[in-house]
Design a protein around this motif. Sequence first.
Motif, PDB file in Angstrom:
ATOM      1  N   THR A   1      25.596  21.860   8.516  1.00 29.76           N
ATOM      2  CA  THR A   1      26.761  22.259   7.737  1.00 29.76           C
ATOM      3  C   THR A   1      27.798  21.154   7.766  1.00 29.76           C
ATOM      4  O   THR A   1      27.746  20.262   8.614  1.00 29.76           O
ATOM      5  N   ASP A   2      28.739  21.225   6.868  1.00 32.46           N
ATOM      6  CA  ASP A   2      29.781  20.204   6.813  1.00 32.46           C
ATOM      7  C   ASP A   2      30.648  20.231   8.069  1.00 32.46           C
ATOM      8  O   ASP A   2      31.061  19.186   8.580  1.00 32.46           O
ATOM      9  N   VAL A   3      30.940  21.439   8.524  1.00 29.34           N
ATOM     10  CA  VAL A   3      31.825  21.638   9.674  1.00 29.34           C
ATOM     11  C   VAL A   3      31.205  22.685  10.589  1.00 29.34           C
ATOM     12  O   VAL A   3      30.607  23.656  10.107  1.00 29.34           O
TER      13      VAL A   3
ATOM     14  N   LEU B   1      38.500  26.169   4.026  1.00 21.87           N
ATOM     15  CA  LEU B   1      37.669  25.042   3.579  1.00 21.87           C
ATOM     16  C   LEU B   1      36.752  25.464   2.434  1.00 21.87           C
ATOM     17  O   LEU B   1      35.518  25.423   2.558  1.00 21.87           O
TER      18      LEU B   1
ATOM     19  N   ARG C   1      33.169  23.917   1.245  1.00 22.85           N
ATOM     20  CA  ARG C   1      32.490  23.320   2.406  1.00 22.85           C
ATOM     21  C   ARG C   1      31.638  24.385   3.088  1.00 22.85           C
ATOM     22  O   ARG C   1      31.974  25.571   3.063  1.00 22.85           O
ATOM     23  N   THR C   2      30.555  23.953   3.714  1.00 23.43           N
ATOM     24  CA  THR C   2      29.786  24.874   4.549  1.00 23.43           C
ATOM     25  C   THR C   2      30.342  24.800   5.967  1.00 23.43           C
ATOM     26  O   THR C   2      30.580  23.716   6.500  1.00 23.43           O
ATOM     27  N   VAL C   3      30.592  25.960   6.553  1.00 22.17           N
ATOM     28  CA  VAL C   3      31.201  26.049   7.875  1.00 22.17           C
ATOM     29  C   VAL C   3      30.369  26.990   8.735  1.00 22.17           C
ATOM     30  O   VAL C   3      30.186  28.161   8.399  1.00 22.17           O
TER      31      VAL C   3
ATOM     32  N   THR D   1      27.949  16.232  10.077  1.00 25.99           N
ATOM     33  CA  THR D   1      28.704  17.401  10.526  1.00 25.99           C
ATOM     34  C   THR D   1      29.922  16.996  11.348  1.00 25.99           C
ATOM     35  O   THR D   1      29.818  16.175  12.261  1.00 25.99           O
TER      36      THR D   1
ATOM     37  N   ASN E   1      39.319  16.451   3.470  1.00 24.41           N
ATOM     38  CA  ASN E   1      39.919  17.696   3.014  1.00 24.41           C
ATOM     39  C   ASN E   1      41.320  17.469   2.440  1.00 24.41           C
ATOM     40  O   ASN E   1      42.053  16.641   2.941  1.00 24.41           O
TER      41      ASN E   1
END
Length: 239
Positions: free
Chosen positions: A57-59, A88, A91-93, A130, A239
């Motif tokens: 995931t991004d974060v 976010l 974004r994938t979190v 990530t 971001n």
Amino acid sequence: MLVGISAAVVVGGAVVTPQAFAATVPGFGRFGFFGSRNNAGAGTGTGGAAADNGSCTDVQLVFARGTGEPQGLGIVGRPLAQALGAELPGRTVSSFAVVYAAASNQRSAGPGATNMSQHIASVAAACPQTQFVIGGYSQGASVTDIAMGIRGAGTAGEAIPADLAGRVSAVVVFGNPLGLQRRTIAGSSAVFGPKAKEFCNNGDPVCGGGNNFAAHLAYPRNGTVQQGAEFAAGLIEGN
């Protein structure tokens, strides 16, 4: 030591109830801690876009719960994961609940830091893009302190490898026992201090030496979780 990403999904709307648990915490006596009836375990949550379980995931939020709480993100980590995802969009979190005992004698903080550090190293190797947000509540904040390499923050544990410090975009802690030593993350870590946010409610005996234990339990409902999510989201690269 358990390291890795569970496939459980972070569940919102948890009902928090008092546990009949008396914990002896060095420096501030015996207190009852909250547990959760709806125990969301370590797992993957979603931000603005869905993330497949087990995928990069991004974060990722890596969070350590407080003393006496059942394994999972805990009463502060769950709403923080949801709020961070909402901050976010696009974004994938995901989220990971640090695997540790959260024992009343506080000696589990070091092993918890080791789990946090090893998990970050494992995910960082598999997912080079990530970014991490790390944090904890109560003893979980001590876990985070130790993982950042802050000396004297608790029992011995592995710190996040120096070459991965840059992958940690933000640090958010609540009710950090480090405050009883009149110390802060900002004053104790040149690396992590500039990207750390610490919340200590007025009267909180765990971080501020007060005598109002209700203040230590107020973080999930007093707006600080949302403030922490906004702070962390603001430090996410791009971001």
